[in-house]
Write an enzyme that holds these catalytic residues in place. Structure first.
Site, PDB file in Angstrom:
ATOM      1  N   LYS A  11       1.077  -1.466   0.341  1.00  0.00           N
ATOM      2  CA  LYS A  11       0.025   0.307   0.286  1.00  0.00           C
ATOM      3  C   LYS A  11       0.846   1.393  -0.089  1.00  0.00           C
ATOM      4  CE  LYS A  11      -3.905  -2.079   2.396  1.00  0.00           C
ATOM      5  NZ  LYS A  11      -4.579  -2.361   3.427  1.00  0.00           N
ATOM      6  N   TYR A  51     -12.496  -2.516  -3.439  1.00  0.00           N
ATOM      7  CA  TYR A  51     -12.679  -2.271  -2.247  1.00  0.00           C
ATOM      8  C   TYR A  51     -14.514  -2.542  -2.245  1.00  0.00           C
ATOM      9  CZ  TYR A  51      -7.718  -2.122   0.576  1.00  0.00           C
ATOM     10  OH  TYR A  51      -7.507  -2.782   0.939  1.00  0.00           O
ATOM     11  N   ASN A 114      -1.484  -0.260   7.465  1.00  0.00           N
ATOM     12  CA  ASN A 114      -1.454  -1.869   7.254  1.00  0.00           C
ATOM     13  C   ASN A 114      -0.415  -1.797   6.498  1.00  0.00           C
ATOM     14  OD1 ASN A 114      -3.738  -1.669   5.586  1.00  0.00           O
ATOM     15  ND2 ASN A 114      -4.389  -3.294   7.169  1.00  0.00           N
ATOM     16  N   HIS A 117      -1.718  -5.452   1.338  1.00  0.00           N
ATOM     17  CA  HIS A 117      -3.116  -5.865   0.592  1.00  0.00           C
ATOM     18  C   HIS A 117      -2.808  -7.447   0.557  1.00  0.00           C
ATOM     19  CE1 HIS A 117      -7.198  -6.966  -0.922  1.00  0.00           C
ATOM     20  NE2 HIS A 117      -6.290  -6.914  -1.782  1.00  0.00           N
ATOM     21  N   GLU A 128      -8.870 -10.306  -8.451  1.00  0.00           N
ATOM     22  CA  GLU A 128      -8.425  -8.950  -7.999  1.00  0.00           C
ATOM     23  C   GLU A 128      -7.298  -9.035  -9.409  1.00  0.00           C
ATOM     24  OE1 GLU A 128      -7.757  -9.158  -4.424  1.00  0.00           O
ATOM     25  OE2 GLU A 128      -9.337  -8.884  -3.336  1.00  0.00           O
TER      26      GLU A 128
HETATM   27  N1  UDP Z   1      -9.432  -1.015   7.293  1.00  0.00           N
HETATM   28  C1  UDP Z   1      -9.748  -0.449   8.207  1.00  0.00           C
HETATM   29  N2  UDP Z   1     -10.612  -0.020   8.724  1.00  0.00           N
HETATM   30  C2  UDP Z   1     -10.952  -1.398   9.610  1.00  0.00           C
HETATM   31  C3  UDP Z   1     -10.756  -2.466   8.761  1.00  0.00           C
HETATM   32  C4  UDP Z   1     -10.568  -2.251   7.806  1.00  0.00           C
HETATM   33  O1  UDP Z   1      -9.650   0.702   7.831  1.00  0.00           O
HETATM   34  O2  UDP Z   1     -12.225  -1.428  10.593  1.00  0.00           O
HETATM   35  C5  UDP Z   1      -8.170  -1.122   5.965  1.00  0.00           C
HETATM   36  C6  UDP Z   1      -7.134  -1.768   5.912  1.00  0.00           C
HETATM   37  O3  UDP Z   1      -6.659  -1.098   5.683  1.00  0.00           O
HETATM   38  C7  UDP Z   1      -7.660  -3.050   5.466  1.00  0.00           C
HETATM   39  C8  UDP Z   1      -8.800  -2.953   4.671  1.00  0.00           C
HETATM   40  O4  UDP Z   1      -9.655  -2.001   4.810  1.00  0.00           O
HETATM   41  O5  UDP Z   1      -6.854  -3.951   5.356  1.00  0.00           O
HETATM   42  C9  UDP Z   1      -9.937  -3.576   3.962  1.00  0.00           C
HETATM   43  O6  UDP Z   1     -10.304  -4.473   5.139  1.00  0.00           O
HETATM   44  P1  UDP Z   1     -10.681  -5.962   5.310  1.00  0.00           P
HETATM   45  O7  UDP Z   1     -11.427  -6.292   6.291  1.00  0.00           O
HETATM   46  O8  UDP Z   1     -10.996  -6.825   4.632  1.00  0.00           O
HETATM   47  O9  UDP Z   1      -8.911  -6.994   5.374  1.00  0.00           O
HETATM   48  P2  UDP Z   1      -7.451  -7.025   4.798  1.00  0.00           P
HETATM   49  O10 UDP Z   1      -8.468  -8.195   3.718  1.00  0.00           O
HETATM   50  O11 UDP Z   1      -6.633  -5.901   3.713  1.00  0.00           O
HETATM   51  O12 UDP Z   1      -6.631  -7.853   6.489  1.00  0.00           O
HETATM   52 MG    MG Z   2     -10.044  -7.794   2.673  1.00  0.00          MG
END
Ligand code: UDP
Ligand code: MG
Length: 151
Positions: A11, A51, A114, A117, A128
């Protein structure tokens, strides 16, 4: 060899913090094969598509702004169980819940920063990879080292 592919993205914060090599290196060292890669400064529309499942979540607007704030490094990895293992290499979504030794557990603190991805299923990986790389998806090539990684 039973194989699959996953989409892993560094990211904008990971790119800014100079963690592209570190993240790519962890997948390489595990034994996975890099089959596509590029740097992209994605549009909001593209990221909203990526997303789409999260549209409506309270953090969605902030997530899109963060993801559009700079270039990302998009990659496709291939190998046995790479979707699930890729998620394990990244760690939990919330870095505070990620074990040390995982990428997020070693390099991140806040969930909204974080750094990486990874596709959450074989189905989303397919979607994707085609969203970010189009029909070509991956560049197939033989690796001599596979005989030392797979029995
Ligand atoms: N995210 C956030 N706040 C939250 C949950 C998710 O900012 O409470 C962001 C975070 O960057 C995350 C992304 O949204 O990586 C996508 O969320 P997902 O639940 O798909 O998590 P991932 O698959 O990335 O672990
Ligand atoms: Mg995800």
């Amino acid at each position: 060899m039973a194989t699959e592919q996953t989409f892993i993205m560094v990211k904008p914060d990971g790119v800014q913090r100079g963690l592209v090599g570190e993240i790519v290196g962890r997948f390489e060292k595990r034994g996975y094969q890099l089959v596509n890669a590029k740097m992209v400064h994605a549009s909001q529309e593209h990221l909203e598509q990526h997303y789409a499942d999260l549209k409506g979540k309270p953090f969605f607007p902030g997530l899109i702004k963060y993801m559009a704030s700079g270039p990302v490094f998009a990659t496709v990895w291939q190998g046995k169980d790479v979707v699930k293992q890729g998620r394990a290499l990244l760690g939990a979504t919330n870095p505070l819940a990620s074990a040390p030794g995982t990428i997020r557990g070693d390099f991140a603190i806040d969930v909204g920063r974080n750094i990486c991805h990874g596709s959450d299923s074989v189905e989303s990986a397919k979607k994707e990879i085609s969203l970010w790389f189009g029909q070509d998806g991956s560049i197939p090539y033989k690796r001599a080292v596979d005989a030392w990684i797979y029995e």
